[in-house]
Write a protein that holds these residues in place. Sequence first.
Motif, PDB file in Angstrom:
ATOM      1  N   PRO A  81      40.566 101.914   2.480  1.00  0.00           N
ATOM      2  CA  PRO A  81      40.502 102.629   1.203  1.00  0.00           C
ATOM      3  C   PRO A  81      39.075 102.612   0.645  1.00  0.00           C
ATOM      4  N   PRO A  82      38.626 103.728   0.081  1.00  0.00           N
ATOM      5  CA  PRO A  82      37.233 103.803  -0.378  1.00  0.00           C
ATOM      6  C   PRO A  82      36.905 102.868  -1.546  1.00  0.00           C
ATOM      7  N   ASN A  83      37.915 102.367  -2.255  1.00  0.00           N
ATOM      8  CA  ASN A  83      37.628 101.488  -3.388  1.00  0.00           C
ATOM      9  C   ASN A  83      37.535 100.016  -2.999  1.00  0.00           C
TER      10      ASN A  83
END
Length: 117
Positions: A81-83
């Motif tokens: 996930p990019p976060n």
Amino acid sequence: MNWLRDTFLEPGNDSTEVERIRYAQAYILEMIGGYLMLDLSRNLVHLRWLLKLIDFRAAGEFSWGSAVLATLYQEMCGVMPPNKAKIGGCLSLLQSWARFCFPFLCPRVNHSYTFPS
């Protein structure tokens, strides 16, 4: 991890067998949680590994390498996930693999390595 180091001090020559076994279990648990199967805080170790160290004969029959790889793979999948910015697991294993498979990723050094004495 600090609690393990503070609670299970290195046994002396006059220690009992039980004390030596407990120290060995704490030391192995510290190696598992501090190097092989790290969490994101790098200061905790999951208690599930303690259950694997109760019987040393049985612990020697486990596939610890597969467990380390599975933990690393799980962490790599969780970082997608990019976060998410951090990854746990044995990153030195991943770095060794990357340097073996992709030698162009290795840093170029024009001098010999020196270590402080």
